[in-house]
Motif scaffolding. Structure first.
Motif, PDB file in Angstrom:
ATOM      1  N   TYR A  33     -34.069 -34.784 -37.618  1.00  0.00           N
ATOM      2  CA  TYR A  33     -35.331 -35.350 -38.116  1.00  0.00           C
ATOM      3  C   TYR A  33     -35.384 -35.282 -39.633  1.00  0.00           C
ATOM      4  CZ  TYR A  33     -40.320 -35.780 -38.964  1.00  0.00           C
ATOM      5  OH  TYR A  33     -41.531 -36.162 -39.450  1.00  0.00           O
ATOM      6  N   THR A  37     -35.293 -38.302 -42.353  1.00  0.00           N
ATOM      7  CA  THR A  37     -36.332 -38.478 -43.361  1.00  0.00           C
ATOM      8  C   THR A  37     -35.710 -38.670 -44.738  1.00  0.00           C
ATOM      9  OG1 THR A  37     -37.687 -37.000 -42.041  1.00  0.00           O
ATOM     10  CG2 THR A  37     -38.486 -37.506 -44.236  1.00  0.00           C
ATOM     11  N   THR A  41     -36.395 -42.211 -46.606  1.00  0.00           N
ATOM     12  CA  THR A  41     -37.436 -42.198 -47.633  1.00  0.00           C
ATOM     13  C   THR A  41     -37.188 -43.210 -48.754  1.00  0.00           C
ATOM     14  OG1 THR A  41     -38.052 -39.925 -47.134  1.00  0.00           O
ATOM     15  CG2 THR A  41     -38.658 -40.749 -49.305  1.00  0.00           C
ATOM     16  N   GLY A  44     -38.285 -46.615 -47.991  1.00  0.00           N
ATOM     17  CA  GLY A  44     -39.680 -46.790 -47.588  1.00  0.00           C
ATOM     18  C   GLY A  44     -39.899 -46.764 -46.101  1.00  0.00           C
ATOM     19  N   ALA A  46     -39.633 -43.806 -44.224  1.00  0.00           N
ATOM     20  CA  ALA A  46     -39.661 -42.402 -43.819  1.00  0.00           C
ATOM     21  C   ALA A  46     -40.357 -42.171 -42.470  1.00  0.00           C
ATOM     22  CB  ALA A  46     -40.316 -41.560 -44.900  1.00  0.00           C
ATOM     23  N   TRP A  92     -44.801 -27.821 -36.885  1.00  0.00           N
ATOM     24  CA  TRP A  92     -46.066 -28.485 -37.157  1.00  0.00           C
ATOM     25  C   TRP A  92     -47.305 -27.658 -36.890  1.00  0.00           C
ATOM     26  CZ3 TRP A  92     -45.169 -31.775 -40.382  1.00  0.00           C
ATOM     27  CH2 TRP A  92     -44.010 -32.514 -40.337  1.00  0.00           C
ATOM     28  N   ALA A 147     -52.334 -47.485 -42.653  1.00  0.00           N
ATOM     29  CA  ALA A 147     -52.184 -48.051 -43.994  1.00  0.00           C
ATOM     30  C   ALA A 147     -50.955 -48.951 -44.119  1.00  0.00           C
ATOM     31  CB  ALA A 147     -52.100 -46.925 -45.025  1.00  0.00           C
ATOM     32  N   PHE A 148     -50.093 -48.984 -43.105  1.00  0.00           N
ATOM     33  CA  PHE A 148     -48.853 -49.754 -43.235  1.00  0.00           C
ATOM     34  C   PHE A 148     -49.074 -51.229 -42.956  1.00  0.00           C
ATOM     35  CE2 PHE A 148     -46.601 -45.672 -41.715  1.00  0.00           C
ATOM     36  CZ  PHE A 148     -46.734 -45.137 -42.981  1.00  0.00           C
TER      37      PHE A 148
ATOM     38  N   PRO B  57     -40.981 -34.006 -44.568  1.00  0.00           N
ATOM     39  CA  PRO B  57     -41.815 -35.031 -43.920  1.00  0.00           C
ATOM     40  C   PRO B  57     -43.034 -35.425 -44.768  1.00  0.00           C
ATOM     41  CG  PRO B  57     -41.293 -33.270 -42.387  1.00  0.00           C
ATOM     42  CD  PRO B  57     -40.804 -32.832 -43.724  1.00  0.00           C
ATOM     43  N   LEU B  59     -43.277 -35.327 -48.055  1.00  0.00           N
ATOM     44  CA  LEU B  59     -42.808 -36.160 -49.162  1.00  0.00           C
ATOM     45  C   LEU B  59     -42.490 -37.579 -48.666  1.00  0.00           C
ATOM     46  CD1 LEU B  59     -41.976 -35.975 -52.198  1.00  0.00           C
ATOM     47  CD2 LEU B  59     -39.634 -35.760 -51.371  1.00  0.00           C
ATOM     48  N   GLY B  60     -41.869 -37.657 -47.487  1.00  0.00           N
ATOM     49  CA  GLY B  60     -41.534 -38.960 -46.924  1.00  0.00           C
ATOM     50  C   GLY B  60     -42.767 -39.819 -46.731  1.00  0.00           C
ATOM     51  N   LEU B  61     -43.832 -39.215 -46.174  1.00  0.00           N
ATOM     52  CA  LEU B  61     -45.081 -39.953 -45.967  1.00  0.00           C
ATOM     53  C   LEU B  61     -45.678 -40.382 -47.303  1.00  0.00           C
ATOM     54  CD1 LEU B  61     -47.243 -38.276 -43.203  1.00  0.00           C
ATOM     55  CD2 LEU B  61     -46.484 -40.631 -43.351  1.00  0.00           C
ATOM     56  N   VAL B  63     -44.223 -40.922 -50.244  1.00  0.00           N
ATOM     57  CA  VAL B  63     -43.470 -42.014 -50.866  1.00  0.00           C
ATOM     58  C   VAL B  63     -43.750 -43.332 -50.141  1.00  0.00           C
ATOM     59  CG1 VAL B  63     -41.131 -42.892 -51.239  1.00  0.00           C
ATOM     60  CG2 VAL B  63     -41.670 -40.522 -51.772  1.00  0.00           C
ATOM     61  N   THR B  64     -43.791 -43.284 -48.797  1.00  0.00           N
ATOM     62  CA  THR B  64     -44.007 -44.518 -48.043  1.00  0.00           C
ATOM     63  C   THR B  64     -45.378 -45.111 -48.325  1.00  0.00           C
ATOM     64  OG1 THR B  64     -42.694 -43.488 -46.327  1.00  0.00           O
ATOM     65  CG2 THR B  64     -43.772 -45.551 -45.768  1.00  0.00           C
ATOM     66  N   ILE B  65     -46.400 -44.239 -48.344  1.00  0.00           N
ATOM     67  CA  ILE B  65     -47.754 -44.749 -48.569  1.00  0.00           C
ATOM     68  C   ILE B  65     -47.912 -45.240 -50.005  1.00  0.00           C
ATOM     69  CG2 ILE B  65     -50.189 -44.095 -48.705  1.00  0.00           C
ATOM     70  CD1 ILE B  65     -49.466 -44.207 -45.891  1.00  0.00           C
ATOM     71  N   PHE B  68     -44.597 -48.041 -50.769  1.00  0.00           N
ATOM     72  CA  PHE B  68     -44.169 -49.107 -49.861  1.00  0.00           C
ATOM     73  C   PHE B  68     -45.277 -49.685 -48.980  1.00  0.00           C
ATOM     74  CE2 PHE B  68     -40.357 -46.669 -50.800  1.00  0.00           C
ATOM     75  CZ  PHE B  68     -39.471 -47.657 -51.157  1.00  0.00           C
ATOM     76  N   SER B  69     -46.487 -49.108 -49.005  1.00  0.00           N
ATOM     77  CA  SER B  69     -47.554 -49.682 -48.171  1.00  0.00           C
ATOM     78  C   SER B  69     -48.308 -50.733 -48.984  1.00  0.00           C
ATOM     79  CB  SER B  69     -48.504 -48.586 -47.698  1.00  0.00           C
ATOM     80  OG  SER B  69     -49.401 -48.249 -48.726  1.00  0.00           O
ATOM     81  N   PRO B  70     -48.962 -51.680 -48.318  1.00  0.00           N
ATOM     82  CA  PRO B  70     -49.650 -52.743 -49.056  1.00  0.00           C
ATOM     83  C   PRO B  70     -50.727 -52.217 -50.004  1.00  0.00           C
ATOM     84  CG  PRO B  70     -49.707 -53.149 -46.674  1.00  0.00           C
ATOM     85  CD  PRO B  70     -49.077 -51.814 -46.865  1.00  0.00           C
ATOM     86  N   PHE B  76     -54.902 -41.556 -50.895  1.00  0.00           N
ATOM     87  CA  PHE B  76     -54.550 -41.421 -49.471  1.00  0.00           C
ATOM     88  C   PHE B  76     -53.159 -40.797 -49.311  1.00  0.00           C
ATOM     89  CE2 PHE B  76     -53.381 -43.454 -45.251  1.00  0.00           C
ATOM     90  CZ  PHE B  76     -54.147 -42.559 -44.529  1.00  0.00           C
ATOM     91  N   LEU B  80     -52.433 -37.397 -47.155  1.00  0.00           N
ATOM     92  CA  LEU B  80     -51.447 -37.220 -46.087  1.00  0.00           C
ATOM     93  C   LEU B  80     -50.467 -36.102 -46.415  1.00  0.00           C
ATOM     94  CD1 LEU B  80     -50.600 -40.823 -44.901  1.00  0.00           C
ATOM     95  CD2 LEU B  80     -51.753 -39.022 -43.645  1.00  0.00           C
ATOM     96  N   ARG B  83     -52.253 -32.965 -45.861  1.00  0.00           N
ATOM     97  CA  ARG B  83     -52.626 -32.795 -44.457  1.00  0.00           C
ATOM     98  C   ARG B  83     -51.523 -32.073 -43.684  1.00  0.00           C
ATOM     99  NH1 ARG B  83     -54.070 -38.153 -41.248  1.00  0.00           N
ATOM    100  NH2 ARG B  83     -55.976 -38.107 -42.474  1.00  0.00           N
TER     101      ARG B  83
END
Lengths: 187, 217
Positions: A33, A37, A41, A44, A46, A92, A147-148, B57, B59-61, B63-65, B68-70, B76, B80, B83
């Protein structure tokens, strides 16, 4: 198939043991996992690591449902695995338990749709579908999937379905075939 | 605090932050959990581990938000990121300060969980060290015959399930021979109670975190 509606302490121990056994096997695969990641990452994607490994995380549920064939086994197998993971070095924390409950209900729903009457490929496809949809809905909030972009969401949904179908469907079927052939399950 | 009440509080907090977007509430929860852990003399090594575990994980979220998100919403993205740390630190304030035994006893006595579930799962969880060595044994036995059992091999799971079937039978027999009878009323040597203070903490903390969650960004 005849089914028993009653839980015995032996079944409960077995379910918990299976949950922990699977946890112990996956402990060595946590790097998959994290590795995914790291790779995903920069491009984009991730969150796809989450969808790719979803199938591995939900395996205990369908397997328990197939082995014990008692209503509630799918839920309990998955939920106990999550509690085990939470106590023994889970990544988690408390949200493992919530995710475990969501995944457990999702898997159980697939079995409920068959009325607990037959256990074949259709059951696995149903439980794959329900778990894909429900866990995805939960991730809309938990991991901010809302948000994606729509293209990304469809991609993630497809990847998640394939992952759950492979691990929670094909692999579970292969394992239960081995169990059936060895006649170790006294049902 | 009573173990099951603490678990309920931790679950409610985790559930609420999953649906809300308050960065300051997240930071507040992380610091409060860390202080709670330090009061309970958690080793610094364990706390450092908590900081490390969700980093990739999260950091991955992020960077993506953000990239790479619209929406490319920085706020936000941070929500995340933090969170993930809320889940881990709040969860750890339960798992690092309570044992499975305390939880099982409390669930049985305070919430009427049938004793077969409480002691059955407890019996299984106490086998954890043996389970790890059982997996190693299965893999090594395979290697001695020149068979590599990878984690996606059905044979590995099949053999592990055979071990589980065997142990569950033995454990159930052991419990029965020690006088455990399913579905019979039991008396308790170690009494666990839910006090007014437990309810006070649960409600008080829940009310207190509503202010930052809904009022602060």
């Amino acid at each position: 198939m005849n089914q028993r509606a009653h839980w015995h302490v032996r079944d409960i121990i077995l379910l918990a043991l299976i949950g922990i056994l699977f946890g112990a096997i996956f402990l060595g695969t946590n790097f998959i996992y994290d590795g995914l990641t790291v790779v995903l990452t920069p491009i984009g994607l991730a969150p796809m690591a989450n969808d790719l490994s979803m199938g591995i995380w939900i395996m205990a549920g369908p397997l328990a449902g197939f082995m014990l064939r008692i209503p509630g086994a799918g839920f309990l197998g998955e939920f106990l695995a999550a509690i085990g993971e939470m106590f023994f070095g889970g990544q988690w924390g408390a949200s493992t338990m919530i995710s475990g409950a969501v995944q457990g209900i999702a898997i159980e729903l697939g079995f409920t749709l068959t009325g607990y009457r037959f256990y074949n490929w259709l059951t696995l496809v149903l439980s794959t579908t329900t778990s894909t949809i429900l866990t995805f809905g939960w991730d809309m909030f938990r991991n901010g999937y809302a948000a994606f972009s729509p293209q990304m969401l469809i991609l993630l949904l497809v990847v998640r379905f394939i992952s759950i179908f492979f691990f929670g469907g094909v692999l579970v079927k292969l394992i239960t075939n081995l169990l059936e052939r060895s006649h170790v399950l006294n049902r | 605090m009573n173990a099951s009440m603490k678990l309920l509080l931790v679950l409610l907090i985790s559930l609420e932050v999953s649906f809300t977007h308050s960065l300051s509430a997240n930071l507040l929860l992380i610091s409060a959990s860390l202080i709670y852990l330090l009061i309970h003399r958690t080793s610094l090594k364990a706390i450092m581990f908590l900081a490390l575990v969700p980093f990739l994980p999260a950091l991955g979220l992020f960077v993506t938000i953000y990239y790479f998100s619209p929406g490319q919403d920085l706020h936000f993205a941070w929500v995340l990121f933090t969170r993930m740390y809320v889940y881990v630190t709040v969860g750890a304030s339960f798992t690092l300060t309570s044992t499975p035994l305390e939880l099982a006893l409390s669930l049985e006595q305070n919430w009427h969980l049938p004793s077969k579930f409480a002691y059955g799962t407890l019996a299984a969880f106490n086998m954890l060290p043996k389970i790890k060595s059982a997996i190693v044994t299965i893999r090594t036995a395979g290697l001695m015959r020149g068979v590599v059992l990878s984690w996606w091999s059905p044979q590995l799971y099949f053999k592990a399930i055979l071990v589980a079937l065997n142990w569950s039978e033995n454990l159930a027999q052991a419990m029965i021979s020690h006088g455990f009878v399913e579905d019979q009323p039991r008396t308790f040597y170690r009494q666990i109670k839910v006090t007014g203070l437990d309810y006070g903490f649960l409600l008080g903390i829940l009310v207190m975190i509503q202010l930052p969650i809904w009022l602060l960004p």
